[in-house]
Structures are given as structure tokens and as C-alpha cells.
Write an enzyme that holds these catalytic residues in place. Structure first.
Site, PDB file in Angstrom:
ATOM      1  N   CYS A 399       0.817  -1.219   0.000  1.00 58.00           N
ATOM      2  CA  CYS A 399       0.000   0.000   0.000  1.00 58.00           C
ATOM      3  C   CYS A 399       0.845   1.260   0.000  1.00 58.00           C
ATOM      4  CB  CYS A 399      -0.946  -0.018   1.196  1.00 58.00           C
ATOM      5  SG  CYS A 399      -2.553  -0.739   0.797  1.00 58.00           S
ATOM      6  N   ASP A 446      -8.225  -4.970  -4.854  1.00 57.39           N
ATOM      7  CA  ASP A 446      -6.956  -4.420  -4.366  1.00 57.39           C
ATOM      8  C   ASP A 446      -5.833  -4.982  -5.209  1.00 57.39           C
ATOM      9  OD1 ASP A 446      -6.222  -2.543  -2.213  1.00 57.39           O
ATOM     10  OD2 ASP A 446      -7.775  -3.611  -1.089  1.00 57.39           O
ATOM     11  N   ASP A 469     -11.528  -5.323   2.905  1.00 57.38           N
ATOM     12  CA  ASP A 469     -12.685  -4.433   2.755  1.00 57.38           C
ATOM     13  C   ASP A 469     -13.992  -5.179   3.001  1.00 57.38           C
ATOM     14  OD1 ASP A 469     -11.360  -2.040   2.235  1.00 57.38           O
ATOM     15  OD2 ASP A 469     -11.245  -2.417   0.089  1.00 57.38           O
ATOM     16  N   GLY A 519      -8.720 -15.540 -13.352  1.00 54.09           N
ATOM     17  CA  GLY A 519      -8.087 -14.234 -13.377  1.00 54.09           C
ATOM     18  C   GLY A 519      -7.399 -13.963 -14.696  1.00 54.09           C
TER      19      GLY A 519
END
Length: 729
Positions: A399, A446, A469, A519
Site C-alpha cells: 500500500c 486491491d 474491505d 483471473g
């Protein structure tokens, strides 16, 4: 001119063990890596102990940290990934290394430097009551624990009358002058490997220090407070040290490698019977030039091993290693004195200890004072503002690589409100809320820049981070899709890295009751990983329900941002980094289950730091908050790094984003409230009456949770009081 693309990766080199030889190889590799090679080192812990200074530590001359070879810093210097785990097997057919608790690690070339152990597991009571002198890290830790509880006249028993046993006995006697210390030797005499001059001097020092020696006294077992000898005699002991045995890893015979008395047989090139596997240090038997187990041979094997590993990976010619026949033995005598054994001379005195100390300190300095690696070279002609964007620190991962909050708000401000009736939240929320039958579905994503070179650990932590989240909204994760960018590499190596990442991520999602269903992958400049996650709940917990009088609970300590930034700068101690990564790998699922039924408002603490995320909750609820700085838990070591000037590249933006809305005492401790967290904790506003029970439940579930403040009437402000910070171990 187009900048040159990074060279692709084509081979995996794995160093198993962080012994002296491999530590020096890591240093040399950092100075001159082989392009195209992905380097991995596997070791049980973030540090390895240097054997030469262990007796000095036991005697009290060196602190514990003086022994530590910091493998985290060496791995960063070498551009290697460090896997913290203990190897339990090698599958040579598939070229995979097995480490319990994680996916197998593939190799093209591997090297063993795992040392040996003094454990004697077949002896009754050994595991529970005897401390083996090797592995060194465990022995040093056990010694510190014993010192903390030792009686006034402790009785110390040392099994083994070789050089190691006698040297440790004298060190113990110097550290604890009132101790009763006895060396038990199975044979007819001690110090058989030394010449008569050195042997006589050392026995004289033992007598001076009051160290008793018993021969023909083999260790047969141990129990609480007693050592049991082969002749049936029990002897009292408060601390039992085993030095006599030398055992290689028990899994080595299963590899099919040629062994000599359990040790890996190697030739002049340090290759085993399998040319793809090398060995050095105590675990290696030099079949062409047998030598006793000694650190000097491990150190001098480093250069030929480094050369030959490069040769094996590049197709070059090997170089032979022929060790010297004998070496100078410097044996400390408890105090700052030493005896030398070479040439048959009885050399003894403080000057020899000073000589030994200089040798040891010089060796450790080579592995601690690592050369600074040059930063990017800027072109002479360049656009204005480039220096300001680059700053004086490398771009952080996790982050810490996010866009700053203010820039993000500006970018999102132009997005329209949702047009669909079943989309219940708008741009800027932590996660989208979608109508789903009688309940709701949350949808979040994310994506992080890699903060570790270990694909498995990156996969697990990023998956937990992506689910955060959903947990903050009280939702149960449902399904996930991965987005992966791999640095350019061969198809085989890409498949290896992807299998590790997605295997660890899938395990984390399954633990949470969710499925990783697919994905997208692409090749790019560097490793990046992200997940889009859906979750289900009856009623989402938002950030708008906090009420004055609510108490604030934080479930994880702060500090991952500063630790990761310092690790990139080779400034973070390995143990601190290991603690931070372990915390990041802790799931918040159970914390969400505990808090959700009670929380009036909840969020997760991630990129914008505690201050930024708490202010967002306060703004949504039209309230203020008051925090007690001394109640906010920190990762042990994070505060010291902040005081030393380390910080994430996102920290200035996080501070600027809260300007005018936060008051508190200035300084490094306060700055940690803005520290960007990766896989950080949950922050919940709960009724005051529920705090004690919630904290009890969180602690029982393994969280270092704390009550850190309270909600007060608005408008949105954050007032911080206090200056002393608790640290979480």
C-alpha cells in the site's frame, strides 16, 4: 532512445540454509549477480548465528545481536527472496524443495549449507531437558532464558569434552562465577583433537575457573534437574548442554545423494553426486580432501562455491576447492584471553583474544557493512520535476505505492453517481454494495506492487489484504479473480511463480470460505498482484454509524509501512521484518466475526494509515475522535525505525491529506498514525459496554488488539493525546 527492458529470468538458484558460506555467497552475488537468475535462500529464521563469537556471548563479552548474520539484509543486497522455513526434503526427479506449510520451491541449481545439530533424540528426556549447542540460534536463545531464571548457584552440565564443550564450560564459568560446572566426556580424555601444549593450557584454565571434568562419563539421558550417565549415576543439573554429538539432517538419506556418515559427499567443485546440487560448510564431506568440521573451511569455500554456482547456471568451467591441511585454532578461555593451537606451541594470553576478536569482528563487518548500491542514473536532458517525483527513497511496495489520498479524491470526483438501482454505493467507498436478494453483495478490488520477492508469501498476504474491505463491512468473502503481472521470464519460471502465488492465495481464500475462480496474467516490468473479491452479508456495516461515546478498537499493531520501507533500504533488522510479515499474513476473518455484531461503524486500516481511515469514518458519521497515543499498539521495532528517519514514500501524502484535521504531539511516534498499512487491522467503533468482552475474545483469537480511543461529537477532527507507545511482540 527507448530504455532497455529488464533482462528475462531463465534459471532458479536456491541456497538451502544461511550458514557462513552462503552468507558470503549472498554478499558476492549482490556485488556481481548473474543476469537471468532468480536467487532464493531458505532458512528457518531471519538471522543466523556466527559460531566464532558464541563463546564470547555466553561469557558476556558480546550482546546477542553481535552474533546475528542478518539474512534479510543480505537477501535484499543480493536481490534474493528469503523464505523463512525449514527444508524437510528434496525431490530430485521434479527438482523441488519441500518446506512444510507452503508450496514446493523449484530449482535448477541448489546448494546446501544447513549446518548440523547436537541433538540426540534417541536419549530419554533429551528433547525436554537438554539444550544442544547446535543449532546456534536456538542455543543462544535458550541461554538467555536460563540466565533470566538461573538460581544463585546454578549447576551446569556439559556433555562432550571436545573443544566446543570445554570452551563453553569456561565461558559459562566466567559469566556465572558461582556456578558449579561439570564437563562429562564419554572417552578417556578431553580435548583429544588438540596438541599437548594447548591441551595443557586449557586444562589449567578449567582448573582456575573451577570447571570439573569427568571422563568415561557418557550421557544416557536426562530428567527434570538431572543428567543420567551410562554407568547409571544421576547428577544434578539446572541447565544441560550437549556438544558431543554431531548429526546431519535426518531427511538427507531420502534424497538419494551420496552420503558419508550422513554428510553430503562433494568433490573439488563442491558438487554432490547430483551435479545440480552443491554443498558446503559442516553439512559437506570433502571426499577429495577430508577435513574436520570447522568454520574456517566454510568461509574459504565461499569463493569457489560462488564461482561454480555461476558456472553451473551459465555453462562455464568449474574451479576446484582444495582446503588447507591445518588451521590456527584460537580458543577463548572465559575471560578476554585465548589459547592458540598450531605448530605445537603453547601460546596463551590476552593478546590472542584480541587477535581472535579482530578476526571475528572483521568477518562480521564484511556481512554487515554492505556496499551501497547505486540508484538510477538520470539522463542529462530530462523533464522538469523528475527529481521531486523520484525523491530520495525507492518506491515502496504494498500500500506504500498507492496514489495519495488527495490525488485520488480529485480523480474520483468527476465520476457520476450509479445509474443502476441495484448498485447501492457510489465512487469513493471502500467497496461497492450491490443489491442481492434480501441481503447485499459487496464487490472490492486491491492490487499491490510486490513488497516481497517471495511469490508464496505475496500471494497469501495480498489475498488477505484484498478481502479486508469485505471483512470491514461484515461480509463473508465469496469469490475472487486474480490480476497478475509477472516480470519477463521463461514460460517455465513464470509457471513456477504463478503456481506459488495462486496456491497460497487459494489457500487463504479457502480458509475464509471463498473460491479463487480465475483471473488474468500479463508480463510487465515488475511483479504485481491483485484480486477482485465479492462477499455476501445480510446488512453491510458502513462507516456512517459511529456515535459519540463509542470506543475505538484496533485489531493489529501499526508499522508495516515503515518496516517495509526500511527493509528496502537495508535498514530494518531481520527479526523486525519477520514480525511484520507474520502479522501481515494473519487473517482478519475471525476479528470481523467478533466485531461485526457489535460495531456501529467499521473500516480497515490500509494505505492511508490509521489517521486517514479514521478521519474517513468520522467524516461519514459527522463525528470526531480522540486517541490515546500510548494505547496504540506498534510492531516491535517500528518506532525505532521511524525515529531513525525511515518512512514510506506515501507518508508525506498521507500527512498532507489530513492537514488541518489532526492535532497531536509532533514526532516520529505521531507519524506512525499516517503509516500506510498493507494487510492492516480492522478499526471498529463499538459501544463502551462491549469493549472488555470484545478485547478478551480478540486476544483469545490471537490478535494484538487494543482500545485506542473514543468517538466524540463532530465535526470531523482527530485529537491525539499522550506520547508513550506500547509495542506488540
Amino acid at each position: 532512445m527507448t530504455p532497455a527492458a529488464p533482462l528475462p529470468l531463465t534459471r532458479d538458484l536456491v541456497l538451502i540454509g544461511g550458514g557462513h558460506t552462503h552468507a558470503l555467497v549472498l554478499r558476492m552475488w549482490g556485488m556481481r549477480p548473474l543476469p537471468g537468475v532468480r536467487l532464493t535462500v531458505i532458512n528457518p529464521g531471519p538471522t543466523a548465528a556466527y559460531s566464532g563469537m558464541l563463546p564470547g556471548h555466553i561469557a558476556g563479552h558480546y550482546p546477542r545481536e553481535a552474533l546475528a548474520l542478518d539474512l534479510v539484509k543480505l537477501a535484499r543486497h543480493a536481490g534474493a527472496r528469503l523464505v523463512l522455513g525449514e527444508v524437510r526434503g528434496i525431490d530430485r526427479a521434479s527438482r523441488q524443495i519441500h518446506v512444510p506449510g507452503r508450496a514446493p520451491i523449484a530449482y535448477d541449481v541448489a546448494s546446501l549449507d544447513i549446518g548440523i545439530t547436537s541433538e540426540m533424540p534417541d536419549l530419554p528426556g533429551f528433547a525436554a531437558h537438554v539444550t544442544p549447542a547446535k543449532p546456534l540460534e536456538r542455543f543462544a536463545d535458550a541461554w538467555e532464558r536460563f540466565l533470566a531464571r538461573a538460581p544463585s548457584t546454578p549447576r551446569i552440565a556439559i556433555a562432550g569434552g571436545g573443544v566446543a564443550g570445554i570452551e563453553l564450560a569456561m565461558a559459562c564459568a566466567h559469566r556465572l562465577p558461582d556456578a558449579q560446572i561439570t564437563v562429562y566426556e564419554a572417552g578417556t580424555e578431553v580435548l583429544r583433537a588438540l596438541g599437548p601444549g594447548a591441551r595443557g593450557r586449557l586444562l589449567a584454565h578449567c582448573a582456575r575457573l573451577g570447571v570439573a571434568i569427568q571422563t568415561n562419563a557418557a550421557l544416557a539421558g536426562a530428567s527434570e534437574g538431572e543428567i543420567h550417565l551410562a554407568d547409571g549415576r544421576p547428577e544434578t543439573a539446572d541447565f544441560i548442554i550437549a556438544t558431543g554429538a554431531a548429526r546431519p539432517a535426518p531427511w538427507l538419506p531420502e534424497t538419494g545423494l551420496a552420503l558419508h556418515e550422513g554428510y553430503v559427499s562433494v568433490g573439488p567443485s563442491l558438487q554432490s553426486s547430483d551435479p545440480a546440487i552443491f554443498a558446503a560448510g559442516d553439512i559437506a564431506h570433502l571426499s577429495h580432501a577430508p577435513r574436520p568440521k570447522a568454520g574456517v573451511y566454510a568461509v574459504r569455500a565461499a569463493k569457489p562455491l560462488y564461482h561454480n554456482l555461476r558456472a553451473a547456471l551459465s555453462g562455464g568451467a568449474m574451479r576446484g576447492y582444495r582446503p588447507q591441511r591445518d588451521y590456527l585454532k584460537l580458543i577463548s578461555t572465559g575471560g578476554k584471553g585465548a589459547v592458540a593451537d598450531k605448530w605445537g606451541l603453547p601460546l596463551d594470553g590476552a593478546w590472542l583474544w584480541r587477535w581472535k576478536d579482530r578476526i571475528d569482528q572483521r568477518f562480521m563487518a564484511r556481512l554487515r557493512e554492505l556496499p551501497a548500491m547505486p540508484g538510477p542514473t538520470l539522463p542529462r536532458a530530462r523533464a522538469q520535476g523528475m527529481e521531486a517525483v523520484l525523491g530520495d527513497k525507492p518506491l515502496c511496495g504494498g500500500c506504500g505505492a498507492k496514489l495519495g489520498g488527495e490525488a485520488l479524491r480529485r480523480a474520483l470526483s468527476g465520476l457520476p453517481a450509479p445509474a443502476r438501482a441495484d448498485v447501492l454505493s457510489g465512487p469513493g467507498d471502500d467497496a461497492a454494495i450491490l443489491a442481492h436478494g434480501s441481503g447485499a453483495q459487496v464487490f472490492t478490488t486491491d492490487h499491490v506492487r510486490a513488497f516481497t520477492e517471495d511469490p508464496w508469501l505475496l500471494g497469501r498476504i495480498t489475498a488477505l489484504h484484498a478481502m479486508s474491505d469485505a471483512w470491514a463491512m461484515g461480509a463473508a468473502p465469496q469469490a475472487a479473480l486474480a490480476q497478475v503481472t509477472l516480470p519477463r521470464q521463461s514460460e517455465e519460471m513464470g509457471a513456477r511463480a504463478l503456481a506459488e502465488m495462486l496456491g497460497a492465495a487459494s489457500e487463504a481464500f479457502r480458509e475464509a470460505g471463498a473460491d479463487l475462480v480465475g483471473g488474468h496474467t500479463s508480463m510487465g516490468a515488475e511483479l504485481e498482484l491483485g484480486f477482485s473479491v465479492t462477499g455476501l452479508c445480510a446488512q453491510p456495516i458502513g462507516q456512517s454509524g459511529a456515535r459519540p461515546g463509542d470506543r475505538l478498537i484496533l485489531t493489529k499493531p501499526l508499522g508495516t509501512g515503515v518496516v517495509l520501507a526500511a527493509e528496502m533500504a537495508r535498514a530494518a533488522p531481520g527479526a523486525v521484518v519477520a514480525r511484520a510479515l507474520a502479522q501481515m499474513a494473519q487473517s482478519s476473518a475471525r476479528a470481523s466475526d467478533i466485531l461485526a455484531p457489535h460495531a456501529h461503524a467499521m473500516t480497515d486500516v490500509t494505505g492511508f494509515g490509521l489517521a486517514g481511515h479514521l478521519l474517513g469514518l468520522c467524516m461519514a458519521s459527522d463525528v470526531s475522535a480522540r486517541l490515546s497515543l500510548d494505547a496504540i499498539p506498534l510492531i516491535e521495532g517500528a518506532e525505532a525505525l521511524a525515529e531513525a528517519g525511515q518512512h514510506s514514500t506515501l507518508l508525506p501524502q498521507n500527512i498532507a491529506g489530513c492537514a488541518g484535521r489532526v492535532t497531536g504531539p509532533p514526532g516520529p511516534r505521531m507519524e506512525l498514525l499516517y503509516d500506510p498499512q498493507t494487510s492492516g487491522g480492522l478499526l471498529a467503533a463499538v459501544p463502551a459496554a462491549d469493549v472488555a468482552a470484545l478485547l478478551e475474545a480478540l486476544h483469545a483469537a490471537g490478535y494484538a488488539a487494543a482500545e485506542i480511543g473514543e468517538i466524540t461529537p463532530g465535526p470531523a477532527m482527530l485529537r491525539v493525546h499522550g506520547s508513550r507507545v506500547q509495542t506488540a511482540r
